[in-house]
Design a protein around this motif. Structure first.
Motif, PDB file in Angstrom:
ATOM      1  N   VAL A 168     -40.654 -16.110 -20.203  1.00  0.00           N
ATOM      2  CA  VAL A 168     -40.853 -15.178 -20.953  1.00  0.00           C
ATOM      3  C   VAL A 168     -41.775 -14.042 -20.218  1.00  0.00           C
ATOM      4  N   LYS A 169     -41.171 -12.823 -20.398  1.00  0.00           N
ATOM      5  CA  LYS A 169     -41.743 -11.756 -19.322  1.00  0.00           C
ATOM      6  C   LYS A 169     -43.118 -11.387 -19.583  1.00  0.00           C
ATOM      7  N   TYR A 170     -44.100 -11.837 -18.701  1.00  0.00           N
ATOM      8  CA  TYR A 170     -45.442 -11.089 -18.887  1.00  0.00           C
ATOM      9  C   TYR A 170     -45.470  -9.832 -18.680  1.00  0.00           C
ATOM     10  N   SER A 171     -46.466  -8.919 -19.294  1.00  0.00           N
ATOM     11  CA  SER A 171     -46.675  -7.507 -19.104  1.00  0.00           C
ATOM     12  C   SER A 171     -46.894  -7.433 -17.513  1.00  0.00           C
ATOM     13  N   GLY A 172     -46.510  -6.485 -17.026  1.00  0.00           N
ATOM     14  CA  GLY A 172     -46.423  -6.188 -15.673  1.00  0.00           C
ATOM     15  C   GLY A 172     -47.537  -6.819 -14.707  1.00  0.00           C
ATOM     16  N   TRP A 173     -48.903  -6.541 -15.037  1.00  0.00           N
ATOM     17  CA  TRP A 173     -49.681  -7.176 -14.152  1.00  0.00           C
ATOM     18  C   TRP A 173     -50.568  -8.424 -14.472  1.00  0.00           C
ATOM     19  N   TRP A 174     -49.715  -9.124 -15.737  1.00  0.00           N
ATOM     20  CA  TRP A 174     -50.526 -10.445 -16.084  1.00  0.00           C
ATOM     21  C   TRP A 174     -49.689 -11.623 -15.300  1.00  0.00           C
ATOM     22  N   ILE A 175     -48.638 -11.551 -14.622  1.00  0.00           N
ATOM     23  CA  ILE A 175     -48.062 -12.418 -14.133  1.00  0.00           C
ATOM     24  C   ILE A 175     -48.875 -13.078 -12.792  1.00  0.00           C
ATOM     25  N   TRP A 176     -49.762 -12.054 -12.254  1.00  0.00           N
ATOM     26  CA  TRP A 176     -50.629 -12.707 -11.187  1.00  0.00           C
ATOM     27  C   TRP A 176     -51.488 -13.513 -11.535  1.00  0.00           C
ATOM     28  N   PHE A 177     -52.096 -13.455 -12.920  1.00  0.00           N
ATOM     29  CA  PHE A 177     -53.163 -14.478 -13.382  1.00  0.00           C
ATOM     30  C   PHE A 177     -52.248 -16.009 -13.692  1.00  0.00           C
ATOM     31  N   TYR A 178     -50.979 -15.555 -14.018  1.00  0.00           N
ATOM     32  CA  TYR A 178     -50.178 -17.096 -14.272  1.00  0.00           C
ATOM     33  C   TYR A 178     -50.002 -18.005 -12.785  1.00  0.00           C
ATOM     34  N   TYR A 179     -50.067 -17.084 -11.610  1.00  0.00           N
ATOM     35  CA  TYR A 179     -49.926 -17.954 -10.577  1.00  0.00           C
ATOM     36  C   TYR A 179     -51.288 -18.118  -9.961  1.00  0.00           C
ATOM     37  N   PHE A 180     -52.453 -17.450 -10.331  1.00  0.00           N
ATOM     38  CA  PHE A 180     -53.814 -17.885  -9.953  1.00  0.00           C
ATOM     39  C   PHE A 180     -54.481 -18.917 -10.901  1.00  0.00           C
ATOM     40  N   CYS A 181     -53.755 -19.162 -11.780  1.00  0.00           N
ATOM     41  CA  CYS A 181     -54.199 -20.397 -12.887  1.00  0.00           C
ATOM     42  C   CYS A 181     -54.085 -21.653 -12.482  1.00  0.00           C
ATOM     43  N   PRO A 182     -55.228 -22.499 -12.248  1.00  0.00           N
ATOM     44  CA  PRO A 182     -55.036 -23.840 -11.794  1.00  0.00           C
ATOM     45  C   PRO A 182     -54.525 -24.642 -13.037  1.00  0.00           C
ATOM     46  N   ILE A 183     -54.549 -24.399 -14.263  1.00  0.00           N
ATOM     47  CA  ILE A 183     -54.183 -25.052 -15.440  1.00  0.00           C
ATOM     48  C   ILE A 183     -52.653 -25.012 -15.328  1.00  0.00           C
ATOM     49  N   ALA A 184     -52.087 -23.710 -15.104  1.00  0.00           N
ATOM     50  CA  ALA A 184     -50.635 -23.707 -15.057  1.00  0.00           C
ATOM     51  C   ALA A 184     -50.042 -24.551 -14.046  1.00  0.00           C
TER      52      ALA A 184
END
Length: 150
Positions: A62-78
């Protein structure tokens, strides 16, 4: 091996992924703040964001809003969820039947979550990197920050 959690302990499936980021995050928060109350507030804010954007409640395809995708990649839980789901269910070929579809569990994980079969090693390396980063922040904050009152 007898475990209270029914995980598969065969062929490289590792529980390192499950326990990798549970203790370094609170240590980092406690050492960067002057009191435990502020550390609890900051930790709960990070845990709330990490749980929301870990890719489990809102999957990555699902497409995150533009700048939220960085938080997905910097999330240890992900990365922990990616490693657990891929290592435990990524090689299961049992049919999954739902409303309007029938596919294998392996294909469902690949299409719904976007977790490919070759990402277990990458998840382990990224989680080791997170642990090293958290312990480095812990060591530097213990060395440099002094919250004692004189």
């Amino acid at each position: 091996m007898y475990s209270p959690i029914p995980y598969a302990f065969a062929q490289g499936n590792s529980l390192f992924i499950l326990y990798s980021c549970s203790s370094p995050s609170p240590m980092k928060a406690v050492d960067l703040t002057p009191n435990p109350h502020l550390a609890a507030v900051i930790s709960s804010a990070f845990y709330s964001l990490w749980n929301l954007l870990s890719g489990f409640l809102i999957p990555k395809p699902v497409k995150y809003s533009g700048w939220w995708i960085w938080f997905y990649y910097f999330c240890p839980i992900a990365w922990t969820l990616r490693g657990i789901i891929t290592s435990q269910l990524g090689d299961v070929d049992t049919n999954l039947v739902g409303l309007g579809f029938e596919t294998s569990i392996k294909a469902y994980i690949e299409s719904y979550f976007g977790y490919g079969p070759g990402m277990i090693g990458v998840s382990v390396v990224v989680l080791i990197g997170f642990n090293l980063l958290f312990f480095l922040v812990f060591a530097v904050s213990i060395k440099l920050l002094n919250f004692q009152r004189r």
